[in-house]
Write an enzyme that holds these catalytic residues in place. Structure first.
Site, PDB file in Angstrom:
ATOM      1  CG  HIS A 217      -0.435   0.319   2.493  1.00 18.89           C
ATOM      2  ND1 HIS A 217       0.181  -0.593   3.304  1.00 18.89           N
ATOM      3  CD2 HIS A 217      -0.369   1.498   3.159  1.00 18.89           C
ATOM      4  CE1 HIS A 217       0.585  -0.002   4.405  1.00 18.89           C
ATOM      5  NE2 HIS A 217       0.274   1.269   4.358  1.00 18.89           N
TER       6      HIS A 217
ATOM      7  CG  ASP B 274       4.821  -5.562   9.514  1.00 22.14           C
ATOM      8  OD1 ASP B 274       3.988  -5.900   8.660  1.00 22.14           O
ATOM      9  OD2 ASP B 274       4.588  -4.699  10.385  1.00 22.14           O
TER      10      ASP B 274
ATOM     11  CG  HIS C 192       5.646  -0.821   3.817  1.00 18.96           C
ATOM     12  ND1 HIS C 192       4.803  -1.230   2.814  1.00 18.96           N
ATOM     13  CD2 HIS C 192       4.984  -1.103   4.978  1.00 18.96           C
ATOM     14  CE1 HIS C 192       3.693  -1.732   3.341  1.00 18.96           C
ATOM     15  NE2 HIS C 192       3.786  -1.667   4.651  1.00 18.96           N
TER      16      HIS C 192
ATOM     17  CE  LYS D 257       4.204  -2.541  14.247  1.00 18.11           C
ATOM     18  NZ  LYS D 257       3.539  -1.667  13.282  1.00 18.11           N
TER      19      LYS D 257
HETATM   20  C1  BG6 Z   1       1.656  -2.393   7.372  1.00 26.28           C
HETATM   21  C2  BG6 Z   1       2.344  -3.092   8.489  1.00 26.28           C
HETATM   22  O1  BG6 Z   1       1.981  -2.991   6.143  1.00 26.28           O
HETATM   23  O2  BG6 Z   1       2.065  -1.020   7.340  1.00 26.28           O
HETATM   24  C3  BG6 Z   1       2.016  -2.401   9.823  1.00 26.28           C
HETATM   25  O3  BG6 Z   1       1.907  -4.444   8.549  1.00 26.28           O
HETATM   26  C4  BG6 Z   1       2.342  -0.932   9.749  1.00 26.28           C
HETATM   27  O4  BG6 Z   1       2.730  -3.012  10.887  1.00 26.28           O
HETATM   28  C5  BG6 Z   1       1.724  -0.301   8.514  1.00 26.28           C
HETATM   29  O5  BG6 Z   1       1.837  -0.320  10.910  1.00 26.28           O
HETATM   30  C6  BG6 Z   1       2.193   1.119   8.315  1.00 26.28           C
HETATM   31  O6  BG6 Z   1       1.473   1.694   7.264  1.00 26.28           O
HETATM   32  P1  BG6 Z   1       1.074   3.225   7.277  1.00 26.28           P
HETATM   33  O7  BG6 Z   1       0.410   3.462   5.984  1.00 26.28           O
HETATM   34  O8  BG6 Z   1       0.188   3.423   8.475  1.00 26.28           O
HETATM   35  O9  BG6 Z   1       2.370   3.954   7.438  1.00 26.28           O
END
Ligand code: BG6
Length: 512
Positions: free
Chosen positions: A204, A261, A266, A366
């Site tokens: 995403h 994760d 990302h 986190k």
């Molecule tokens: C997700 C992870 O893909 O992305 C989560 O599994 C994380 O652990 C999240 O909190 C962060 O996404 P965003 O868009 O809130 O920065």
């Protein structure tokens, strides 16, 4: 990826941020319809698309999950999910119409009967609502269930388009595998049922405007690209910090950790979009080819460099926004002696002509001091120290991905007055000030892209495997040598060892 070209060409249009092209009519089947992802992200994103007329007028959404539920009860849960999680304004009438497009099919992922039932329901909806045979499956179940669902879709004959004019696509939610062998196996399973062109592996982060802006900034302007290389860049820092803890996800997170994760997906997306060579075109093949080349040029970690260049951390108790929060090991569902990484910092090198010897320092965690995701390009120091005795920082170009979306450039100016004294200032561009608040979530962008058949912002099989191949030696080293995670207080910027990673090189982390 219409958004990139539109945003570049129509930068003054105030509504540019919410403009999304209309998708094809289709039936969307969400597997894992009662789950957290569906409630928090997918349903609100579909509502956003419906509310801004970016879903076709003819669509239907089928929730598929194990528990028994009537259509009416599911529609109620859909309305609740929108009210609680939508980022856009919710009009009652829009929500009523939207919820009525949902139906529910209960079934076990092991049961062929359930998929026969699904198939019948799809045919009915197709006839009633003229959906032209188009189908989009969304795998939002726990990843362990993916192979079963894919197999059942294949066996029920639901993977092939019914006519030459219709399409069938599948979105696979991350994590795509747990390590390199499992990612390969999953690719093998899914490619046994679908063609690569039907498969949309979602991350995403790629749906965020500010992530796509990495490309717009570099390739839509003449002034940055000439500096974007080892001749001018000293190092790059990429940060994805969250203040949230593990929340209710301990069962998933205990076997996952930050490396799997966040880093494998990302952060490596951000690395590859920062380091990418100009693609010949903004289409799925060209962009994904270039991203792949970056991943393939990442210097592989060895047992030794994992120890020196990768720092796993875990949050201990501390303060977030003035409130005391528990340490990771005291979170519900977490083992009291857990070694799961809630933080990772790493020094990453890219062995190609553009980036040789330019470290990319990446970190994610986190329960950190602030929620911020940014890419900071730190340029080389000015060669001639004309202003002796003054401590001058390097120039930095920061792309703020969230939450304060924008771009800032730090440089030095003369402080007014008789003496020639320099001070650091920054020139800031804010998305909010320029374009207003965004009402479109990353998931809405990506769902719409998929329904229009644009795979540019999705991963290809080779890309996912290349990312896992880079991460695998770290997983192996942690497995073989036993991982020790460095504690950091919640509300801090991470463990001491991560600071040492940079101070060894005469550098320091930014405190965004
Ligand atoms: C997700 C992870 O893909 O992305 C989560 O599994 C994380 O652990 C999240 O909190 C962060 O996404 P965003 O868009 O809130 O920065």
């Amino acid at each position: 990826m219409a958004s990139i070209t539109n945003d570049i060409a129509e930068t003054t249009a105030l509504d540019a941020r919410s403009s999304v092209a209309v998708a094809d009519p289709c039936a969307i089947v969400i597997f894992g319809a009662s789950g957290d992802l569906t409630r928090r992200k997918l349903i609100p994103a579909l509502f956003e698309l419906a509310a801004c007329q970016s879903l076709a007028r003819r669509f239907s959404i089928i929730g598929f999950a194990r528990s028994e539920m009537s259509d009416a009860a599911f529609q109620e849960s859909v309305a609740r999910a929108v009210r609680e999680n939508a980022t856009c304004h919710v009009k009652d009438e829009d929500l009523r119409n939207f919820a009525q497009s949902f139906v529910y099919v209960a079934g076990d992922y092991d049961q062929p009967d359930a998929f026969t039932k699904l198939s019948r329901r799809l045919e009915e909806l197709d006839r009633e609502r003229h959906l032209e045979g188009n189908r989009l499956y969304y795998l939002a179940t726990p990843p362990a269930v993916y192979p079963k669902v894919i197999g059942q879709i294949g066996t029920a004959g639901l993977a092939k388009p019914a006519t030459d004019h219709s399409w069938v696509r599948i979105i696979v939610e991350k994590p795509f595998g747990h390590d390199l062998p499992s990612a390969r196996k999953l690719n093998h399973t899914i490619l046994g049922v679908f063609d690569e062109t039907q498969i949309y592996r979602i991350d995403h982060f790629l749906g965020k405007d500010t992530v796509q802006n990495l490309l717009a900034l570099r390739f839509g302007n003449g002034i940055f690209e000439p500096l974007w290389n080892r001749n001018y860049v000293d190092h790059v820092q990429i940060t994805a910090a969250e203040t949230l803890g593990v929340e209710q996800r301990a069962a998933f997170y205990e076997t996952t950790g930050a490396l799997r994760d966040m880093v494998q997906s990302h952060l490596l997306q951000l690395v590859s979009l920062t380091a990418i060579e100009p693609p010949s075109n903004f289409d799925a093949t060209s962009l994904r080819n270039e991203k792949l080349k970056v991943l393939q040029a990442l210097r592989p970690f060895t047992l030794e460099t994992v120890t020196t260049n990768v720092v796993p951390g875990q949050y201990a108790e501390g303060q977030i926004n003035g409130e005391h929060v528990a340490g990771y090991r005291h979170e519900s569902g977490v083992k009291p002696d857990s070694k799961t990484d809630t933080y990772v910092a790493a020094k990453v090198l890219i062995d190609n002509w553009r980036w040789a010897d330019v470290p990319f320092y990446i970190r994610t965690g986190k329960r950190m001091a602030r929620r911020v995701t940014e890419v900071a390009i730190n340029f080389r120091r000015a060669p001639h120290l004309l202003f002796r005795g003054q401590e001058l920082d390097t120039n930095t170009l920061v792309l703020n991905i969230q939450p304060e979306e924008g771009i800032s450039v730090g440089f030095h100016v003369k402080v007014p007055g008789q003496k020639l004294r320099l001070s650091s200032v920054s020139m800031d561009f804010s998305y909010l000030a320029a374009f207003g608040a965004s009402e479109r979530s990353a998931y809405a962008t990506l769902l719409n892209d998929c329904m229009r058949g644009d795979a540019t912002l999705f991963d290809r099989a080779d890309g996912v495997e290349a990312a896992w191949a880079f991460v695998q030696p770290i997983l192996d080293a942690w497995e073989n040598k036993g991982r020790s995670v460095s504690p950091y207080p919640a509300g801090s910027w991470g463990p001491r060892e991560a600071d040492e990673l940079l101070s060894r090189d005469g550098r320091h982390w930014r405190k965004p």
